[in-house]
Write a protein that holds these residues in place. Structure first.
Motif, mmCIF file in Angstrom:
data_model
loop_
_atom_site.group_PDB
_atom_site.id
_atom_site.type_symbol
_atom_site.label_atom_id
_atom_site.label_comp_id
_atom_site.label_asym_id
_atom_site.label_seq_id
_atom_site.Cartn_x
_atom_site.Cartn_y
_atom_site.Cartn_z
ATOM 1 N N MET A 79 0.847 -1.201 0.000
ATOM 2 C CA MET A 79 0.000 0.000 0.000
ATOM 3 C C MET A 79 0.883 1.253 0.000
ATOM 4 O O MET A 79 2.078 1.182 0.264
ATOM 5 N N HIS A 80 0.240 2.393 -0.278
ATOM 6 C CA HIS A 80 0.958 3.666 -0.248
ATOM 7 C C HIS A 80 0.590 4.460 1.010
ATOM 8 O O HIS A 80 -0.546 4.379 1.484
ATOM 9 N N VAL A 81 1.555 5.210 1.506
ATOM 10 C CA VAL A 81 1.328 6.077 2.659
ATOM 11 C C VAL A 81 2.088 7.385 2.422
ATOM 12 O O VAL A 81 3.005 7.437 1.604
ATOM 13 N N ILE A 82 1.719 8.425 3.179
ATOM 14 C CA ILE A 82 2.499 9.670 3.164
ATOM 15 C C ILE A 82 3.560 9.560 4.265
ATOM 16 O O ILE A 82 3.223 9.493 5.454
ATOM 17 N N LYS A 83 4.824 9.529 3.842
ATOM 18 C CA LYS A 83 5.922 9.473 4.823
ATOM 19 C C LYS A 83 6.620 10.826 4.900
ATOM 20 O O LYS A 83 6.639 11.578 3.921
ATOM 21 N N ILE A 84 7.204 11.093 6.074
ATOM 22 C CA ILE A 84 7.969 12.319 6.267
ATOM 23 C C ILE A 84 9.421 12.013 5.878
ATOM 24 O O ILE A 84 10.065 11.170 6.508
ATOM 25 N N ALA A 85 9.914 12.678 4.843
ATOM 26 C CA ALA A 85 11.295 12.458 4.387
ATOM 27 C C ALA A 85 12.267 13.134 5.355
ATOM 28 O O ALA A 85 11.854 13.907 6.232
ATOM 29 N N GLU A 86 13.570 12.857 5.178
ATOM 30 C CA GLU A 86 14.576 13.444 6.086
ATOM 31 C C GLU A 86 14.572 14.964 6.069
ATOM 32 O O GLU A 86 14.809 15.615 7.087
ATOM 33 N N ARG A 118 5.308 16.106 12.141
ATOM 34 C CA ARG A 118 6.166 16.330 10.968
ATOM 35 C C ARG A 118 7.451 17.059 11.366
ATOM 36 O O ARG A 118 8.531 16.795 10.831
ATOM 37 N N ALA A 119 7.329 17.976 12.340
ATOM 38 C CA ALA A 119 8.503 18.742 12.790
ATOM 39 C C ALA A 119 9.379 17.927 13.750
ATOM 40 O O ALA A 119 10.424 18.397 14.198
ATOM 41 N N GLY A 120 8.940 16.711 14.077
ATOM 42 C CA GLY A 120 9.751 15.838 14.931
ATOM 43 C C GLY A 120 9.484 15.992 16.416
ATOM 44 O O GLY A 120 10.233 15.479 17.247
ATOM 45 N N HIS A 121 8.357 16.682 16.776
ATOM 46 C CA HIS A 121 8.102 16.952 18.197
ATOM 47 C C HIS A 121 6.987 16.116 18.816
ATOM 48 O O HIS A 121 6.634 16.336 19.966
ATOM 49 N N TYR A 122 6.355 15.217 18.046
ATOM 50 C CA TYR A 122 5.173 14.539 18.600
ATOM 51 C C TYR A 122 5.087 13.123 18.025
ATOM 52 O O TYR A 122 4.261 12.840 17.151
ATOM 53 N N PRO A 123 5.963 12.209 18.512
ATOM 54 C CA PRO A 123 5.976 10.852 17.945
ATOM 55 C C PRO A 123 4.691 10.097 18.278
ATOM 56 O O PRO A 123 4.050 10.385 19.290
ATOM 57 N N TRP A 179 1.787 2.049 16.963
ATOM 58 C CA TRP A 179 1.127 2.669 15.810
ATOM 59 C C TRP A 179 2.167 2.960 14.732
ATOM 60 O O TRP A 179 3.344 3.148 15.035
ATOM 61 N N PRO A 180 1.740 3.017 13.440
ATOM 62 C CA PRO A 180 2.685 3.334 12.366
ATOM 63 C C PRO A 180 3.349 4.687 12.608
ATOM 64 O O PRO A 180 2.793 5.536 13.325
ATOM 65 N N ASP A 181 4.513 4.901 11.979
ATOM 66 C CA ASP A 181 5.207 6.162 12.247
ATOM 67 C C ASP A 181 4.782 7.278 11.296
ATOM 68 O O ASP A 181 5.279 8.386 11.387
ATOM 69 N N TRP A 182 3.854 7.008 10.376
ATOM 70 C CA TRP A 182 3.350 8.102 9.538
ATOM 71 C C TRP A 182 2.144 8.760 10.223
ATOM 72 O O TRP A 182 1.563 8.218 11.145
ATOM 73 N N MET A 183 1.800 9.972 9.738
ATOM 74 C CA MET A 183 0.804 10.802 10.433
ATOM 75 C C MET A 183 -0.621 10.316 10.174
ATOM 76 O O MET A 183 -0.867 9.488 9.313
ATOM 77 N N GLY A 184 -1.549 10.917 10.911
ATOM 78 C CA GLY A 184 -2.975 10.674 10.667
ATOM 79 C C GLY A 184 -3.679 10.125 11.883
ATOM 80 O O GLY A 184 -3.513 8.960 12.233
ATOM 81 N N GLN A 191 0.255 20.726 0.352
ATOM 82 C CA GLN A 191 -0.635 21.889 0.232
ATOM 83 C C GLN A 191 -1.633 21.915 1.383
ATOM 84 O O GLN A 191 -1.973 22.976 1.904
ATOM 85 N N ALA A 192 -2.091 20.743 1.789
ATOM 86 C CA ALA A 192 -3.056 20.671 2.887
ATOM 87 C C ALA A 192 -2.414 21.156 4.186
ATOM 88 O O ALA A 192 -3.009 21.943 4.936
ATOM 89 N N HIS A 193 -1.169 20.717 4.450
ATOM 90 C CA HIS A 193 -0.471 21.179 5.661
ATOM 91 C C HIS A 193 -0.265 22.691 5.631
ATOM 92 O O HIS A 193 -0.365 23.366 6.661
#
Ligand SMILES: NC(=O)c1ccc[n+]([C@@H]2O[C@H](COP(=O)([O-])OP(=O)(O)OC[C@H]3O[C@@H](n4cnc5c(N)ncnc54)[C@H](OP(=O)(O)O)[C@@H]3O)[C@@H](O)[C@H]2O)c1
Length: 318
Positions: free
Chosen positions: A1-8, A44-49, A54-59, A299-301
């Motif tokens: 499946m596809h997910v939105i990941k936060i790149a480095e 996304r800013a690295g302050h709220y894991p 749970w998966p490490d991507w947002m949502g 764009q949503a963010h």
């Protein structure tokens, strides 16, 4: 499946990951809509894991269709549902404990249903459980036009409270007036503490806090429950502890994400029992500022980062 990941470099990428595998107490949802929350920007800013497991991507919330469910579950393949998550919603699929899931209220779209769980569960937790809000009380809700604020105003009005709220623009003021807010303070034009002094608050849900908090506490009713849920305005404030303890004020810190699965399940069950009919009849409105395809998550963010949104921003998956 596809997910939105936060790149480095903190950019957002639509990438392929292994499909989720459900545990005994979980169901699998094919996600059709995932709503944004301010917490996603922090993550996304690295302050709220995300919490463990749970998966490490947002949502934090989604709506979609059940694609796998245990035989003894309330849920069946094909059911249209929405769910509260610890993370992992920006994805084509998500595995969720069955009691974090609710049916989509009749007549609502996936986009609308995705906007329910986090904002309404947070409002119920803080206004009702932590705050004990009663009919006739005065509730203070910061950022009234935020995704959370539009939910909290409507819950507080449904309970029969007087609502005092803050906004940062005239169009946001018009929106919260339409939702029934009784006193609207434009924090860019007015002195919030001066207005609060005319409307002593019994329960506050405060996502701003910051240096002005101490002056707000000077204005509240005796026994006020002031619940801090974020610190958009800053993390420190001077508080006059003398007047604070003499008037029996309770200053409470609260996050929904860190609560046990059992407590979240109880909150969701309360919401379904008390408000599902009101969602279907549109007595409680889901205010969607914008829905964008999930590949436009950047764009949503940006809409949230610019404080532009009136209500919720939602990502869609075809
Ligand atoms: N603790 C919890 O369990 C919990 C759960 C959910 C949400 N929250 C918090 O609740 C807040 C609202 O969440 P959301 O997802 O609904 O956010 P959102 O839709 O992104 O709205 C946030 C709004 O807050 C206002 N704001 C931003 N910076 C501000 C500042 N420095 N001072 C005053 N107001 C400011 C802006 O509205 P104006 O233009 O009107 O000022 C902005 O549009 C966030 O801080 C979030 O982290 C906490």
């Amino acid at each position: 499946m596809h997910v939105i990941k936060i790149a480095e470099d903190r950019s957002l990428r639509w990438v392929e990951v292994p499909d989720p595998v459900i545990k005994d107490d979980e169901i699998l949802i094919d996600v059709r809509a995932a709503a944004l929350n301010r917490a996603d920007l922090l993550q996304r800013a690295g302050h709220y894991p995300p919490p463990p497991g749970w998966p490490d991507w947002m949502g934090l919330e989604v709506a979609g269709t059940v694609s796998k469910a245990p035989a003894d579950s309330r849920w069946q393949v094909g059911d249209k549902v929405c769910a509260l998550l610890g993370g992992g919603g920006y994805a084509e699929q998500v595995a969720v404990p069955a009691d974090m899931v609710l049916p989509i209220p009749e007549g609502l779209s996936f986009v609308e249903a995705a906007a329910i769980p986090e904002a309404f569960a947070t409002s119920h937790l803080n206004l009702c459980i932590e705050g004990g809000l009663q009919s006739g009380d005065t509730a203070f809700i910061q950022a009234g036009a935020s995704g959370l604020g539009v939910a909290a105003i409507q819950l507080a009005k449904a309970i029969g409270a007087k609502v005092v709220t803050t906004v940062g623009s005239d169009d946001k003021a018009a929106l919260v007036n339409r939702l029934g807010a009784d006193v609207v303070i434009n924090h860019r034009k007015e002195n919030v503490a001066e207005v609060l002094a005319r409307h002593p608050v019994n329960v506050a849900m405060d996502c701003v806090a910051g240096p002005d908090l101490g002056s707000y506490l000077e204005t509240v009713a005796a026994g006020c429950r002031w619940i801090v849920i974020a610190t958009l305005g800053g993390s420190t404030s001077d508080i006059n502890m003398n007047s604070f303890f003499r008037r029996g004020i309770k200053l409470i810190g609260s996050t929904l994400r860190s609560r046990t699965t059992q407590m979240k399940a109880e909150i969701l069950a309360d919401l379904e029992k008390q408000y599902w009919q009101a969602f279907s009849s549109r007595q409680i409105q889901l205010l969607i500022h914008k829905a964008l395809p999930i590949t436009q998550a950047e764009q949503a963010h940006a809409i949230l980062e610019r404080n532009e949104n009136l209500g919720k921003v939602v990502l869609t998956i075809e």
